[in-house]
Design an enzyme around this catalytic site. Sequence first.
Site, PDB file in Angstrom:
ATOM      1  N   ASN A  10       0.903  -1.195  -0.043  1.00  0.00           N
ATOM      2  CA  ASN A  10       0.172  -0.041  -0.026  1.00  0.00           C
ATOM      3  C   ASN A  10       0.792   1.053   0.042  1.00  0.00           C
ATOM      4  OD1 ASN A  10      -1.934   2.037   0.546  1.00  0.00           O
ATOM      5  ND2 ASN A  10      -2.630   1.237   2.556  1.00  0.00           N
ATOM      6  N   LYS A  12       0.001   4.068  -0.499  1.00  0.00           N
ATOM      7  CA  LYS A  12      -0.554   5.373   0.158  1.00  0.00           C
ATOM      8  C   LYS A  12      -0.451   6.600  -0.590  1.00  0.00           C
ATOM      9  CE  LYS A  12      -0.250   3.445   4.797  1.00  0.00           C
ATOM     10  NZ  LYS A  12      -0.280   3.524   6.068  1.00  0.00           N
ATOM     11  N   HIS A  93      -9.899   1.540   4.463  1.00  0.00           N
ATOM     12  CA  HIS A  93      -8.754   1.583   5.200  1.00  0.00           C
ATOM     13  C   HIS A  93      -8.890   2.662   6.372  1.00  0.00           C
ATOM     14  CE1 HIS A  93      -4.555   2.873   6.374  1.00  0.00           C
ATOM     15  NE2 HIS A  93      -4.090   1.703   5.658  1.00  0.00           N
ATOM     16  N   GLU A  95      -7.371   5.015   7.531  1.00  0.00           N
ATOM     17  CA  GLU A  95      -6.973   6.445   7.338  1.00  0.00           C
ATOM     18  C   GLU A  95      -8.198   6.850   6.463  1.00  0.00           C
ATOM     19  OE1 GLU A  95      -3.277   5.797   5.444  1.00  0.00           O
ATOM     20  OE2 GLU A  95      -2.427   5.229   7.326  1.00  0.00           O
ATOM     21  N   GLU A 165      -6.037  -4.999  10.328  1.00  0.00           N
ATOM     22  CA  GLU A 165      -4.873  -3.866  10.707  1.00  0.00           C
ATOM     23  C   GLU A 165      -5.439  -3.211  12.018  1.00  0.00           C
ATOM     24  OE1 GLU A 165      -2.883  -2.691   6.739  1.00  0.00           O
ATOM     25  OE2 GLU A 165      -4.536  -1.346   7.045  1.00  0.00           O
ATOM     26  N   GLY A 171       1.867   2.258  11.076  1.00  0.00           N
ATOM     27  CA  GLY A 171       2.819   3.450  10.774  1.00  0.00           C
ATOM     28  C   GLY A 171       3.398   3.718  12.124  1.00  0.00           C
ATOM     29  N   SER A 206       2.837  -1.955  10.455  1.00  0.00           N
ATOM     30  CA  SER A 206       4.227  -1.759  10.913  1.00  0.00           C
ATOM     31  C   SER A 206       5.102  -3.186  10.412  1.00  0.00           C
ATOM     32  CB  SER A 206       4.556  -1.317  12.210  1.00  0.00           C
ATOM     33  OG  SER A 206       3.976  -0.174  12.574  1.00  0.00           O
TER      34      SER A 206
HETATM   35  P1  PGA Z   1       2.466   0.441   7.692  1.00  0.00           P
HETATM   36  O1  PGA Z   1       1.061   0.611   6.930  1.00  0.00           O
HETATM   37  O2  PGA Z   1       2.788  -0.730   7.319  1.00  0.00           O
HETATM   38  O3  PGA Z   1       3.112   1.560   7.494  1.00  0.00           O
HETATM   39  O4  PGA Z   1       2.071   0.296   9.088  1.00  0.00           O
HETATM   40  C1  PGA Z   1       0.145  -0.388   6.710  1.00  0.00           C
HETATM   41  C2  PGA Z   1      -1.116   0.149   6.325  1.00  0.00           C
HETATM   42  O5  PGA Z   1      -1.697   1.143   6.413  1.00  0.00           O
HETATM   43  O6  PGA Z   1      -1.874  -0.631   5.226  1.00  0.00           O
END
Ligand code: PGA
Length: 246
Positions: A10, A12, A93, A95, A165, A171, A206
Amino acid sequence: MLRNPLVVANWKMHGSRALCDEFSTYLKPADETDLWIATPTVYLSTLNSNEYLGSFVKFGVQNVHSETSGAFTGEVSAAMAKDAGATFAIVGHSERRTQHQESDQFVAEKFQACIDAGITPILCIGETLTEREADQATDVVRRQLLSILNRCGDAAFQESVIAYEPVWAIGTGKTATPAQAQSMHSQIRDIINLDQYHCRILYGGSVNPDNVQSLWHEPDIDGFLVGGASLNPVSLMLITQIQNSN
Ligand code: PGA
């Protein structure tokens, strides 16, 4: 039921044409692991037209709108994503749920839009730290899953992908322990009786080449949704290859 391991990158809101070139130079296939990249929509055709990458990577988008077309400035429909070469889309997601106030119902409409358009939805679910500390993690995940079941029916999970997740792990550098992730994945399988379907459950939060090995060992973890570490083609490749070395 045999489920192929799957790693989804991903990106982003990161990337550039230069990063697409870098992936073309350094990324190599991992024989037994499927690799998908959720790119910013504007780079979809750049990546899709790369014959080398296209020989072992599937490309998709990070979001779609629930409607097929209309006056929705800045949005992209699932049908358009498919028309531009996407084979999947991430929906729900955290976010987007947080920053764009996307409700469970709206996420379910997007999930259905993907099915109608013929692309695979990757449904993201997961609890916040406050919810986990209040012992509500399973309730939250159940609520998020039931909203899809109620809108789309259980057969909708046939060829879809679920990404668990935990929001507190995204993150932050904090990963769920293999036991925490395994426990939630097996509950997800039970809640929607997934064993009858070829539905893969990915862990996200992460994930990187250093912590992925122990997670790969868990029986209900079919792969990973990787954010930060997926921006480096070598890290992404290592994450896919570690599975093969198990
Ligand atoms: P990350 O993000 O691996 O940077 O924690 C995962 C995600 O949001 O899909």
